[in-house]
Write a protein that holds these residues in place. Sequence first.
Motif, PDB file in Angstrom:
ATOM      1  N   GLY A  78       0.803  -1.211   0.000  1.00  0.00           N
ATOM      2  CA  GLY A  78       0.000   0.000   0.000  1.00  0.00           C
ATOM      3  C   GLY A  78       0.836   1.260   0.000  1.00  0.00           C
ATOM      4  N   ILE A  79       1.799   1.344  -0.918  1.00  0.00           N
ATOM      5  CA  ILE A  79       2.701   2.495  -0.984  1.00  0.00           C
ATOM      6  C   ILE A  79       2.097   3.553  -1.905  1.00  0.00           C
ATOM      7  N   ALA A  80       2.109   4.804  -1.462  1.00  0.00           N
ATOM      8  CA  ALA A  80       1.613   5.910  -2.287  1.00  0.00           C
ATOM      9  C   ALA A  80       2.456   7.138  -2.009  1.00  0.00           C
ATOM     10  N   GLY A  81       2.744   7.888  -3.056  1.00  0.00           N
ATOM     11  CA  GLY A  81       3.518   9.113  -2.904  1.00  0.00           C
ATOM     12  C   GLY A  81       3.023  10.168  -3.860  1.00  0.00           C
ATOM     13  N   HIS A  82       3.187  11.410  -3.475  1.00  0.00           N
ATOM     14  CA  HIS A  82       2.831  12.507  -4.369  1.00  0.00           C
ATOM     15  C   HIS A  82       3.705  13.704  -4.041  1.00  0.00           C
ATOM     16  N   GLY A  83       3.901  14.570  -5.028  1.00  0.00           N
ATOM     17  CA  GLY A  83       4.695  15.768  -4.818  1.00  0.00           C
ATOM     18  C   GLY A  83       5.513  16.102  -6.039  1.00  0.00           C
ATOM     19  N   ASP A  84       6.599  16.823  -5.830  1.00  0.00           N
ATOM     20  CA  ASP A  84       7.466  17.272  -6.910  1.00  0.00           C
ATOM     21  C   ASP A  84       8.704  16.399  -6.926  1.00  0.00           C
ATOM     22  N   GLY A  85       8.910  15.691  -8.029  1.00  0.00           N
ATOM     23  CA  GLY A  85      10.064  14.816  -8.147  1.00  0.00           C
ATOM     24  C   GLY A  85      11.264  15.471  -8.783  1.00  0.00           C
ATOM     25  N   GLY A  86      11.253  16.810  -8.929  1.00  0.00           N
ATOM     26  CA  GLY A  86      12.382  17.493  -9.537  1.00  0.00           C
ATOM     27  C   GLY A  86      12.262  17.519 -11.051  1.00  0.00           C
ATOM     28  N   ASP A  87      13.375  17.832 -11.720  1.00  0.00           N
ATOM     29  CA  ASP A  87      13.364  17.989 -13.174  1.00  0.00           C
ATOM     30  C   ASP A  87      13.051  16.680 -13.897  1.00  0.00           C
ATOM     31  N   GLY A  88      13.391  15.559 -13.289  1.00  0.00           N
ATOM     32  CA  GLY A  88      13.218  14.296 -13.991  1.00  0.00           C
ATOM     33  C   GLY A  88      11.768  13.910 -14.197  1.00  0.00           C
ATOM     34  N   LEU A  89      10.940  13.995 -13.140  1.00  0.00           N
ATOM     35  CA  LEU A  89       9.554  13.549 -13.226  1.00  0.00           C
ATOM     36  C   LEU A  89       8.552  14.690 -13.164  1.00  0.00           C
ATOM     37  N   GLY A  90       8.912  15.788 -12.518  1.00  0.00           N
ATOM     38  CA  GLY A  90       7.956  16.869 -12.341  1.00  0.00           C
ATOM     39  C   GLY A  90       6.963  16.540 -11.242  1.00  0.00           C
ATOM     40  N   THR A  91       5.889  17.299 -11.155  1.00  0.00           N
ATOM     41  CA  THR A  91       4.867  17.097 -10.136  1.00  0.00           C
ATOM     42  C   THR A  91       3.988  15.925 -10.522  1.00  0.00           C
ATOM     43  N   GLY A  92       3.699  15.053  -9.554  1.00  0.00           N
ATOM     44  CA  GLY A  92       2.872  13.909  -9.868  1.00  0.00           C
ATOM     45  C   GLY A  92       2.649  13.018  -8.667  1.00  0.00           C
ATOM     46  N   ARG A  93       2.246  11.796  -8.957  1.00  0.00           N
ATOM     47  CA  ARG A  93       1.952  10.826  -7.892  1.00  0.00           C
ATOM     48  C   ARG A  93       2.340   9.426  -8.379  1.00  0.00           C
ATOM     49  N   PHE A  94       2.478   8.502  -7.427  1.00  0.00           N
ATOM     50  CA  PHE A  94       2.717   7.109  -7.780  1.00  0.00           C
ATOM     51  C   PHE A  94       2.115   6.215  -6.709  1.00  0.00           C
ATOM     52  N   THR A  95       1.779   4.993  -7.090  1.00  0.00           N
ATOM     53  CA  THR A  95       1.311   3.986  -6.145  1.00  0.00           C
ATOM     54  C   THR A  95       2.005   2.667  -6.463  1.00  0.00           C
ATOM     55  N   VAL A  96       2.225   1.869  -5.428  1.00  0.00           N
ATOM     56  CA  VAL A  96       2.809   0.533  -5.560  1.00  0.00           C
ATOM     57  C   VAL A  96       2.001  -0.396  -4.666  1.00  0.00           C
ATOM     58  N   ALA A  97       1.509  -1.498  -5.236  1.00  0.00           N
ATOM     59  CA  ALA A  97       0.737  -2.435  -4.427  1.00  0.00           C
ATOM     60  C   ALA A  97       1.620  -3.098  -3.374  1.00  0.00           C
ATOM     61  N   SER A  98       2.817  -3.546  -3.775  1.00  0.00           N
ATOM     62  CA  SER A  98       3.704  -4.197  -2.806  1.00  0.00           C
ATOM     63  C   SER A  98       5.142  -4.155  -3.287  1.00  0.00           C
ATOM     64  N   LEU A  99       6.058  -4.161  -2.335  1.00  0.00           N
ATOM     65  CA  LEU A  99       7.493  -4.230  -2.592  1.00  0.00           C
ATOM     66  C   LEU A  99       8.087  -5.185  -1.568  1.00  0.00           C
ATOM     67  N   VAL A 100       8.733  -6.249  -2.051  1.00  0.00           N
ATOM     68  CA  VAL A 100       9.318  -7.257  -1.158  1.00  0.00           C
ATOM     69  C   VAL A 100      10.798  -7.395  -1.478  1.00  0.00           C
ATOM     70  N   MET A 101      11.646  -7.298  -0.456  1.00  0.00           N
ATOM     71  CA  MET A 101      13.077  -7.504  -0.611  1.00  0.00           C
ATOM     72  C   MET A 101      13.519  -8.579   0.379  1.00  0.00           C
ATOM     73  N   GLU A 102      14.369  -9.478  -0.078  1.00  0.00           N
ATOM     74  CA  GLU A 102      14.863 -10.550   0.780  1.00  0.00           C
ATOM     75  C   GLU A 102      16.388 -10.566   0.771  1.00  0.00           C
ATOM     76  N   GLY A 103      16.952 -10.979   1.898  1.00  0.00           N
ATOM     77  CA  GLY A 103      18.392 -11.145   1.999  1.00  0.00           C
ATOM     78  C   GLY A 103      19.177  -9.855   1.897  1.00  0.00           C
ATOM     79  N   LEU A 104      18.710  -8.780   2.542  1.00  0.00           N
ATOM     80  CA  LEU A 104      19.474  -7.534   2.549  1.00  0.00           C
ATOM     81  C   LEU A 104      20.690  -7.693   3.443  1.00  0.00           C
ATOM     82  N   ALA A 105      21.835  -7.211   2.982  1.00  0.00           N
ATOM     83  CA  ALA A 105      23.080  -7.358   3.734  1.00  0.00           C
ATOM     84  C   ALA A 105      23.984  -6.160   3.481  1.00  0.00           C
ATOM     85  N   GLY A 106      24.978  -5.993   4.357  1.00  0.00           N
ATOM     86  CA  GLY A 106      25.926  -4.900   4.208  1.00  0.00           C
ATOM     87  C   GLY A 106      25.325  -3.539   4.476  1.00  0.00           C
TER      88      GLY A 106
END
Length: 473
Positions: free
Chosen positions: A194-222
Motif C-alpha cells: 500500500g505504498i503511495a507518494g505525491h509531490g514534486d520529483g524534480g526535473d526528472g519527473l515533475g509534479t505527480g503521484r505514484f502507487t505501488v501495491a507491494s514491494l518485497v526484498m529478501e536477503g538484505l546485507a551490508g
Amino acid sequence: MSFPIRTAGLFALPLSLAFGFGIATPALADAQRLEADLRALFADRGELEIGDVSEAAVRDRISAEAIRFESESGERLLLERYEVRGNYDSPDSVHLEGLSVLDELTQLPLLEAERIVMEQPSRAVFPFHESLHSDEVSVGELQVDNLSADMSTEAARRYLDDGLDAQGSGRLEIESLHGVELTPSTIGRLELSGIAGHGDGGDGLGTGRFTVASLVMEGLAGLDQEGEERFESLELRELDVESDHLVASLERLLADGSVAQGGEMRLDALALDLARMIELAPAEERTRLRMVSNVLTDGSGELLMDALFSGHWETDNGETLLLSDSHIDVDNAFRWNLDVDLPVRLPEGVEPERYLAGIEGLDDLEGLTILGGEITNVLSNQGLFGRLAPIMAATQGVSEADFIAQARTQAQGFGMMLGPEIGAVLTGLVDMMDGRASELEIRLTLPPDSEIDALSADPLGLPSKLSMQVETR
C-alpha cells in the motif's frame, strides 16, 4: 549481476524505527527502569516529558504514556504509548503507538506511524548511539502500520540524507511495513504494501503521484557499510506513475541480486501511455511526438513491453566466463535479443564475485582482458519496420518505392565507406522495411587477449578488430 541499494531514504526508516530507542539499569524496578532508559535516551538532547509509567494489571507489561520530547532545534517527538511485554531483560515484544515527529518550523508532521511492534527484540530499549553498530542489537520481527513521511522539509532531508532528490518534495505513505530478522547489517525479509507518494520529483519527473501495491526484498546485507549494500531478491508489483512528464504502469519487476551466481531483472507488462504524455508536452513538440508514437504503437498511443536482463559467470582455472541472455519485447513493434558468451581474465588478486558485483574495480577497467568469445544480437520485426517506410516517405514527399530505393542506395554507400559489414547491417534494416526480411542477426567474434579499456578507447577502430557476421531471414 548485482543490484546495489542505499540505506539512506526509504529503507533507513524501518532500521531507525526499530533501533532508535536508552540504557537499562537492572537494579531498578521494571517500571523505573523503563523510565530511566527513556530519559537516558534523550539526555542532553532537549526536553523530555513522560506522562505516566506503570506496570499494567496484566502480568509482565510495563508502559510509558504521553511521551513528549522537544529537541534543541525545535523538532518535536510525540508518542502516545511505549509498552514492553514479557521479561524486561529479554522482552517478548515492544509496542509503540501514536508516533509522530513534528517539523521545527511548521510543526506539521514530518513522520507518523500509527503502530510499531517489535517481536523478540534483543533489548527493551535500544541505546541510540549503539543501535546501528552493535552486533548485539536485533529484532526478530518488525511490523509498522500506517507509516507516512513528509519529504518537503529540511528536517526530512537531514534524516533521509542523499536518499532524497535535492529538488524533490512531497509525501510518502505506506499502509504496512513488515520486516523479519533485523540486525544493524542485515534484514532477512522486508515487505511494504500500500505504498503511495505525491509531490514534486524534480526535473526528472515533475509534479505527480505514484502507487505501488507491494514491494518485497529478501536477503538484505551490508547495510552498515556504505557501498556494500546488497539484496538477494526484489519483487515490485502494480506500479502506477502519473506526473508532468511520465504516465506509466508496471505489472511486476523481479530482480535477483545474488552476487555469488549472477542474477537477472525482469519487467512484466511495462506500459507507457504515450497519448497522455504527448498531451502534457509543450504544444510545439506534439506533432513530432505523435508521429513517433504512431510508428511505435500503430496509432494506439500505448507502448507495452516486457524485458529480461539476465547474466551470470563461471570461473575455471583463473578464467571467468561471462554469460548473458537478455531480451526486450515491444508489443506490435519489435523484439531484440542479446546473447553474450565472453571468457575474460580479471586483474590479479581480484575476486570475480566482488569485481563483477561492482564492489571493487568496476569503475576502472584497466587489467580486464577479453579472451575471445561472441556477442550475438537479433532484431526481429513485429510491425515497426513495416510502418517506417510509409511514414518516412510521406515526410520526404516521395513514394514508398522511391524511399526504399533511396535508402538501399544510401546503405550501399555507407558500406563502401565504413566496410561491408556495416553495409550489410544497413541493407538488412532496409530489407525489413521493404518486407523482404523479418529478422536481422549480427554476430560479433571478439579477438583474444584484448584489453577492454583499449577497445573502449578506439570505438571507430572496432570493426577492423572484430569479426562480424550479418544474416537476414
